[in-house]
Enzyme design. Structure first.
Site, mmCIF file in Angstrom:
data_model
loop_
_atom_site.group_PDB
_atom_site.id
_atom_site.type_symbol
_atom_site.label_atom_id
_atom_site.label_comp_id
_atom_site.label_asym_id
_atom_site.label_seq_id
_atom_site.Cartn_x
_atom_site.Cartn_y
_atom_site.Cartn_z
ATOM 1 N N TRP A 9 2.761 -6.746 13.329
ATOM 2 C CA TRP A 9 3.974 -6.286 12.642
ATOM 3 C C TRP A 9 5.232 -6.342 13.498
ATOM 4 O O TRP A 9 6.313 -6.045 13.012
ATOM 5 C CB TRP A 9 3.780 -4.864 12.115
ATOM 6 C CG TRP A 9 3.518 -3.846 13.182
ATOM 7 C CD1 TRP A 9 4.427 -3.265 14.017
ATOM 8 C CD2 TRP A 9 2.265 -3.286 13.526
ATOM 9 N NE1 TRP A 9 3.814 -2.379 14.861
ATOM 10 C CE2 TRP A 9 2.478 -2.373 14.577
ATOM 11 C CE3 TRP A 9 0.963 -3.459 13.051
ATOM 12 C CZ2 TRP A 9 1.454 -1.641 15.153
ATOM 13 C CZ3 TRP A 9 -0.056 -2.720 13.620
ATOM 14 C CH2 TRP A 9 0.190 -1.832 14.663
ATOM 15 N N GLU A 63 -7.902 4.675 15.351
ATOM 16 C CA GLU A 63 -7.494 3.268 15.311
ATOM 17 C C GLU A 63 -6.737 2.902 16.574
ATOM 18 O O GLU A 63 -5.906 3.666 17.049
ATOM 19 C CB GLU A 63 -6.546 2.984 14.134
ATOM 20 C CG GLU A 63 -7.148 2.978 12.761
ATOM 21 C CD GLU A 63 -6.118 2.564 11.713
ATOM 22 O OE1 GLU A 63 -5.139 1.865 12.077
ATOM 23 O OE2 GLU A 63 -6.269 2.944 10.551
ATOM 24 N N ARG A 120 0.854 -1.185 0.000
ATOM 25 C CA ARG A 120 0.000 0.000 0.000
ATOM 26 C C ARG A 120 0.889 1.234 0.000
ATOM 27 O O ARG A 120 2.100 1.154 0.194
ATOM 28 C CB ARG A 120 -0.936 0.002 1.205
ATOM 29 C CG ARG A 120 -0.220 0.113 2.550
ATOM 30 C CD ARG A 120 -1.208 0.177 3.693
ATOM 31 N NE ARG A 120 -0.548 0.483 4.954
ATOM 32 C CZ ARG A 120 -1.183 0.668 6.106
ATOM 33 N NH1 ARG A 120 -2.493 0.578 6.151
ATOM 34 N NH2 ARG A 120 -0.519 0.943 7.206
ATOM 35 N N GLU A 165 -2.616 -8.230 6.798
ATOM 36 C CA GLU A 165 -2.953 -7.967 8.203
ATOM 37 C C GLU A 165 -3.946 -8.990 8.746
ATOM 38 O O GLU A 165 -4.706 -8.694 9.669
ATOM 39 C CB GLU A 165 -3.499 -6.543 8.341
ATOM 40 C CG GLU A 165 -2.442 -5.488 8.080
ATOM 41 C CD GLU A 165 -2.948 -4.069 8.280
ATOM 42 O OE1 GLU A 165 -2.389 -3.356 9.131
ATOM 43 O OE2 GLU A 165 -3.899 -3.674 7.585
ATOM 44 N N HIS A 206 -3.822 -9.442 12.439
ATOM 45 C CA HIS A 206 -4.112 -8.262 13.261
ATOM 46 C C HIS A 206 -5.516 -8.430 13.833
ATOM 47 O O HIS A 206 -6.465 -8.728 13.115
ATOM 48 C CB HIS A 206 -4.025 -7.004 12.397
ATOM 49 C CG HIS A 206 -4.081 -5.726 13.172
ATOM 50 N ND1 HIS A 206 -5.198 -5.324 13.881
ATOM 51 C CD2 HIS A 206 -3.159 -4.757 13.343
ATOM 52 C CE1 HIS A 206 -4.957 -4.151 14.444
ATOM 53 N NE2 HIS A 206 -3.723 -3.783 14.141
ATOM 54 N N ASN A 252 -5.339 7.982 4.377
ATOM 55 C CA ASN A 252 -5.228 7.155 5.582
ATOM 56 C C ASN A 252 -3.767 7.103 6.003
ATOM 57 O O ASN A 252 -2.891 6.792 5.183
ATOM 58 C CB ASN A 252 -5.717 5.729 5.333
ATOM 59 C CG ASN A 252 -5.745 4.891 6.601
ATOM 60 O OD1 ASN A 252 -6.589 5.109 7.467
ATOM 61 N ND2 ASN A 252 -4.810 3.960 6.711
ATOM 62 N N GLU A 253 -3.499 7.453 7.254
ATOM 63 C CA GLU A 253 -2.145 7.398 7.805
ATOM 64 C C GLU A 253 -1.127 7.972 6.813
ATOM 65 O O GLU A 253 -0.160 7.318 6.414
ATOM 66 C CB GLU A 253 -1.774 5.977 8.208
ATOM 67 C CG GLU A 253 -2.576 5.447 9.361
ATOM 68 C CD GLU A 253 -2.116 4.076 9.858
ATOM 69 O OE1 GLU A 253 -2.365 3.758 11.042
ATOM 70 O OE2 GLU A 253 -1.509 3.331 9.057
#
EC number: 3.2.1.23
Length: 692
Positions: free
Chosen positions: A329, A321, A125, A369, A372, A163-164
């Site tokens: 990670w 989040e 990403r 992920e 996660h 995003n981020e």
């Protein structure tokens, strides 16, 4: 700008419901990962858990625009309608965080390049250059299409820009970045003479005669120019911010009444974004935080939540989040222990969050992920995690009266400076051991141990209103900051700073005349050389504090400087280690700690200073540091959050009524005993009249 300050430009969501009266609870929701029949189960479980908001569409570009200029909004329409029908609002993403495969195939020039020229290819990403005009064109086209389609949808309450930002592509060393860097430098310095002076380019024959000679600080034979590195870090932060502003402008044009935000990462991978400079570009502050495992993690969480709340100027903010349990990670990813899910969420609420959300709603079956954690884990709803999620939803509903209140200002300010973080960790320094963020956390934990409430404030925030300012490792001190600190002390404030502070100016040029450079006059000391320590070495101070990693030779002290501690052994035996100088009026003071004294040493020094600095006296409710006390308040009353920092039950005596949290009381009578469970948080409602 240091903190958000203008109420007129600070907005929550479109209907105002993120103000007083409603705590928001939810997650990133990725229905595109699941068959249609799962969606109905999702909204049923969301209602069971008390979820009332989700972030939607964050990584959906490839499905929304499967081919250039061809849109498929049908599935998103259906999800938006389904959520609205079930009373769940949407923070809708612009979906630009991860470009689709066709865009990279058609335009490989959007792909970022690393410091050594390696291209970062699709398959993960954020494979895009912040300065790419091609990427910008496609991203803004998508942003406009989404805004025009959903402008009037009743589920839409906020926009989630990208995003981020900068999480994986902050530092791009491509030719696009080089061109943009030169434009940024021309605006900053105007002339090459000014740039050459700032960077000290007479060293190593780096003098520039033409702007196009300047490159990003790519891989070089040896140490790169420090001023160039610092400016490239500033530029990179600004370049990502510029993309934020570009998407923001489209949304403001099409949907001016819908508030806009993006999720900061105040404590996460991107330490090189100065979020204090981004505050004018969001309508409300949002942040992502992931718990550091182990005993340190709970204080670390408090530290960064505290800073986020102060970036927000004390106003409510959005925890966009965090994780219900394990992340995926780190080298080892342990699950959260019993009680930690609620404790982590409520600690963020204590520091000002009026929204608690997770990544993600349903744990992914495939993709990078998949391990996660989510609100609905792989095990499904019949699981410990989901039961804890439902329980937390009930607690957050009980905390509705807290929403809209502000975190009560402390009397102690702990300064956090992004540029000192960047520069102090640079190569070619006396030692690689000191860590800026670790040192600031040492002092924060020492304050918690003593039961002293402190605000973690960005360096640009006003110092007035604080009795004490603690500025660990304040390495970068421009003239303006030096004058602010001097005025604070002269005005009766108490300053404490530590080793490796005041050493360089805003261009990473050393202040001459001896260390601590810019702070030498206010502290009344001169240091001739640093004395870093090898691994395994330690020395003791006469107070008993043990020093590792770093010490300094204080060669001169002014006559009015008091020596609070000395080196007890080693080459510096008998030399000053901790000094204090009172201001001319005698009401203020400036204390310097020349050594890495650790948490125990910091706690002992603060306890000693508390003898005549009343603001350093602890809160009796802190139970000898076992409990962190955080207060949110408004004209109606006060809400005292008591976070148990230990793995044992702690009993405290507090006035007021227990309204939420992992605790038991004797009936919540005034001055009643309250037992807080291990790793628990109790929230007590206290009338205004009870304010001390």
């Amino acid at each position: 700008m240091g903190m958000a300050t203008d109420d007129r430009t600070y907005r929550w969501v479109k209907d105002g419901s993120l103000g007083a009266g409603r705590m928001r609870y939810g997650a990133d929701y990725n229905p595109e990962q699941w068959p249609r029949e799962v969606w109905d189960e999702d909204v049923r479980l969301m209602r069971e858990a008390g979820v009332n908001i989700v972030s939607l569409g964050i990584f959906s570009w490839a499905l929304l625009e499967p081919r250039p200029g061809e849109w498929d909004f049908g599935w998103l329409d259906e999800v938006m309608d389904l959520l609205h029908a079930n009373g769940i609002d949407v923070d809708l993403a612009t979906a630009t965080a991860s470009p689709p495969p066709w865009l990279a195939k058609r335009h490989p020039e959007i792909l970022p390049q690393t410091i050594d020229g390696t291209t970062l290819w699709p398959g993960a990403r954020q494979h895009w250059r912040p300065t790419s005009p091609v990427f910008r064109e496609y991203a803004l086209r998508l942003t406009r299409a989404l805004a025009e389609r959903y402008a009037d949808h009743p589920a839409l309450v906020a926009w989630h820009i990208s995003n981020e930002l900068g999480c994986h592509n902050l530092y791009d060393f491509s030719d696009d970045a080089a061109r943009a860097f030169r434009l940024w430098l021309r605006e900053r310095y105007e002339t090459l003479d000014a740039l050459n002076a700032a960077w000290g380019t007479a060293f190593w024959s780096q003098h520039y005669e033409e702007w196009d000679e300047i490159l990003p600080p790519r891989t070089a034979p040896t140490q790169r120019n420090p001023g160039q590195q610092l400016d490239f870090e500033r530029f990179s932060s600004d370049a990502v911010r510029d993309h934020l502003r570009a998407e923001n402008a489209v949304l403001a044009e099409v949907t001016p009444d819908v508030p806009r935000t993006t999720n900061f990462m105040v404590a996460q991978n991107v330490r090189d974004i100065d979020y204090a400079t981004w505050l004018d570009d969001v309508d409300f502050v949002s942040n992502d935080h992931y718990l550091r495992p182990g005993e340190l993690g709970r204080d670390d969480l408090s530290f960064w939540a505290n800073l986020t709340g102060n970036l927000a100027g004390g106003r409510p903010w959005f925890l966009m989040e965090h994780a219900t349990s394990a992340v995926n990670w780190r080298a080892v990813n342990p699950p959260k222990r019993p009680g930690e899910l609620a404790r982590d969420a409520l600690t963020h609420v204590a520091h000002g969050a009026d929204a608690v959300c997770y990544f993600q709603w349903r744990q992914s079956r495939a993709g990078g992920e998949r391990y996660h954690s989510g609100m609905v884990p792989h095990a499904g709803s019949d699981s410990r995690v989901f039961r804890d999620v439902v329980d937390l939803g009930a607690q957050l509903q009980a905390l509705a009266p807290v929403t809209g209140t502000r975190r009560e200002r402390a009397r102690v300010g702990l300064v956090f400076d992004y540029e000192s973080w960047w520069v102090s960790g640079r190569d070619s320094h006396p030692s690689e051991s000191p860590s800026y963020d670790a040192e600031t956390l040492v002092w924060y934990r020492a304050l918690l141990d003593l039961g002293v409430r402190a605000d973690v404030v960005p360096v640009a925030a006003p110092f007035d209103g604080y009795d004490v300012i603690i500025a660990p490792m304040l390495h970068v001190v421009p003239d303006a900051l030096r004058e602010r600190l001097r005025a604070f002390v002269d005005g009766g404030g108490h300053l404490l700073t530590t080793y490796f502070s005041g050493v360089v100016d805003e261009h990473d040029r050393v202040w001459l005349g001896g260390y601590p450079g810019a702070l030498r006059d206010v502290l009344g000391i001169t240091i001739e050389e640093f004395v870093p320590m090898l691994a395994g070495e330690s020395v003791a101070l006469t107070s008993g504090a043990v020093v590792r990693d770093w010490s300094e030779r204080i060669a001169r002290v002014e006559p009015d400087v008091e020596i609070l501690d000395e080196y007890g052994d080693g080459d510096l035996a008998g030399a000053p280690a901790v000094t204090r100088r009172r201001s001319g009026s005698g009401s203020g003071s400036a204390t310097y700690v020349s050594a890495a004294v650790g948490r125990d040493g910091a706690r002992a020094l603060l306890r000693r200073l508390a003898d005549d600095v009343e603001a350093l006296s602890g809160d009796v409710r802190a139970s000898d540091g076992a409990v962190e006390v955080i207060v949110r308040a408004d004209k109606r009353g006060r809400y005292v959050f008591l976070a148990n920092r230990t793995d044992r039950a702690v009993t405290v005596s507090v006035p007021g009524h227990l309204i939420a949290g992992a605790a038991t009381s004797d009936g919540a009578a005034s001055d009643g005993a309250l037992t807080i469970e291990p790793r628990g948080v109790a929230v007590v409602s206290e009338a205004v009249a009870a304010r001390s």
